[in-house]
Design a protein around this motif. Structure first.
Motif, short mmCIF file in Angstrom:
data_model
loop_
_atom_site.label_atom_id
_atom_site.label_comp_id
_atom_site.label_asym_id
_atom_site.label_seq_id
_atom_site.Cartn_x
_atom_site.Cartn_y
_atom_site.Cartn_z
N GLY A 11 4.03 0.30 5.17
CA GLY A 11 3.44 -0.82 5.86
C GLY A 11 3.36 -2.06 5.00
O GLY A 11 3.42 -1.99 3.77
N SER A 12 3.23 -3.19 5.67
CA SER A 12 3.07 -4.48 4.98
C SER A 12 1.60 -4.85 4.93
O SER A 12 0.93 -4.93 5.96
N ASP A 13 1.09 -5.05 3.72
CA ASP A 13 -0.29 -5.48 3.51
C ASP A 13 -0.29 -6.99 3.37
O ASP A 13 0.15 -7.53 2.35
N THR A 14 -0.80 -7.68 4.37
CA THR A 14 -0.76 -9.14 4.36
C THR A 14 -1.48 -9.72 3.15
O THR A 14 -1.10 -10.78 2.65
N SER A 15 -2.50 -9.04 2.64
CA SER A 15 -3.22 -9.54 1.48
C SER A 15 -2.45 -9.35 0.17
O SER A 15 -2.84 -9.87 -0.87
N GLY A 16 -1.36 -8.58 0.21
CA GLY A 16 -0.44 -8.51 -0.91
C GLY A 16 -0.73 -7.46 -1.97
O GLY A 16 0.07 -7.29 -2.90
N GLY A 17 -1.83 -6.72 -1.86
CA GLY A 17 -2.19 -5.80 -2.93
C GLY A 17 -1.68 -4.40 -2.79
O GLY A 17 -1.53 -3.68 -3.78
N ALA A 18 -1.40 -3.97 -1.56
CA ALA A 18 -0.99 -2.58 -1.31
C ALA A 18 0.30 -2.59 -0.49
O ALA A 18 0.97 -3.60 -0.37
N GLY A 19 0.66 -1.41 0.05
CA GLY A 19 1.83 -1.31 0.91
C GLY A 19 3.11 -1.74 0.23
O GLY A 19 3.28 -1.59 -0.98
#
Length: 277
Positions: A11-19
Motif C-alpha cells: 500500500g501507499s502511505d500518503t504520509s510517507g513513513g510506511a508502505g
C-alpha cells in the motif's frame, strides 16, 4: 554497474513513513533498484485526529503494475498491505510467475494507530496463497497470533509456539517482531529457521517515533536477499538497520513520527545480540 531489482506489492502511505514509501527508501539505502505495485492508498485526516482511510485499487490496475515490474526481471519480492482476498491471490500468482525463491511476506493486517483488521478473510487467504511461498514471514505479535490461530503472544515461549505454527504453514523461515511490546529489557525479535530459535536483541530506543518500522524491517530483508546474503545474515542486518532508524526517528506532526531510513548509513551501527533459545 547493474543493480539488483526489488519489487514491493503493498500500500501507499500518503504520509510517507510506511508502505511503499518506506520500502523504496529502504531499497535505495541497500543499493537495490526498487519497483512498486500499489494495492491500496492510505490517507489520514488531520481534522479527525489522523483517522485512516483505505482506498483499494481496482484489481486490473494491480495486475497491470505487477506485469510491468515482472517483465524487467526481479531479484526479490516483498508484500505488504494487501486489502482484499483477491489482491492477496493476485500477489500469490505474481510470486508463482516470478519463479523467485526470495519472497518476503509482511502480513500487514491493520494500519499503525488503528485496531480494526482490514478484512477478516485476509488471514485465511494469506495462509492459502502466500505463506507457503515465503522464504520468510515477518509478522508482529498480533499478526503472529492471527496466523498461528492462537492468542497474541506475550512471552518468548509463546512467540516460539507461534513461529512453529507459522513455519508449519509452509514458510521456510519466520521472524516475529516483538519490539518493545514484550516485558523484556531489550527490543527483541525471534527468528526461526525450522530447527533453531534465535533471539535478536537490541537496546530499546526511548522514542514513540517508530512509524514504518515493520515495513522497513521487511524491506531491508528483501534487499539483503537480493544482494546475496543468507537468510540469517539478511535478518540480522535488517534488525540493525531498523534499530538505527527507530533510534533516530523524528516528529512529523502531532500525530505521527516516522523512522529515519538513512540512520544506519549516517550513525554508528547498532549492536544486535544473537542468542539461541
Amino acid at each position: 554497474m547493474e543493480l539488483k531489482k526489488t519489487l514491493t506489492i503493498a500500500g501507499s502511505d500518503t504520509s510517507g513513513g510506511a508502505g511503499i514509501q518506506a520500502d523504496l527508501k529502504t531499497f535505495q539505502e541497500h543499493g537495490t533498484y526498487g519497483m512498486t505495485a500499489v494495492t491500496v492508498i492510505v490517507t489520514m485526516d488531520p481534522d479527525t485526529n489522523w483517522e485512516h482511510s483505505v482506498y483499494s485499487l481496482p484489481i486490473d490496475v494491480v495486475k497491470a503494475q505487477v506485469k510491468t515490474a515482472l517483465s524487467t526481471g526481479i531479484d526479490a519480492i516483498k508484500t505488504g498491505m494487501l486489502s482484499t482476498e483477491e489482491i492477496i491471490q493476485t500477489a500469490g500468482e505474481a510470486i508463482d510467475e516470478s519463479g523467485l525463491d526470495h519472497v518476503v511476506i509482511d502480513p500487514v493486517m491493520v494500519c499503525k494507530g488503528e485496531d480494526e483488521v482490514l478484512n477478516p478473510g485476509n488471514t485465511d487467504a494469506m495462509i492459502r496463497y502466500l505463506i507457503p511461498k515465503a522464504e520468510i514471514v515477518t509478522p508482529n505479535l498480533f499478526e503472529a497470533g492471527q496466523l498461528a490461530g492462537m492468542k497474541t503472544p506475550k512471552t518468548i515461549e509463546e512467540m516460539k509456539q507461534a513461529a512453529q505454527k507459522i513455519h508449519a504453514l509452509g514458510s521456510r523461515n519466520v521472524v516475529i517482531k516483538g519490539g518493545k511490546q514484550l516485558d523484556h529489557p531489550a527490543a527483541v525479535d525471534l527468528f526461526f529457521d525450522g530447527q533453531t530459535f534465535t533471539l535478536l536483541e537490541a537496546e530499546r530506543a526511548d522514542t514513540y517515533y517508530n512509524h514504518g518500522a515493520g515495513c522497513t524491517f521487511a524491506a531491508a530483508i528483501t534487499a539483503n536477499l537480493a544482494n546475496g546474503m543468507t537468510i540469517k545474515e539478511a535478518v540480522v542486518e535488517a534488525k540493525q538497520f531498523v534499530t538505527a532508524a527507530i533510534t533516530h526517528g523524528w516528529k512529523l506532526n502531532d500525530y505521527v513520527g516516522p523512522v529515519m531510513h538513512g540512520a544506519k548509513s549516517q550513525f554508528d551501527t547498532p549492536k544486535v545480540t544473537l542468542t539461541e533459545v
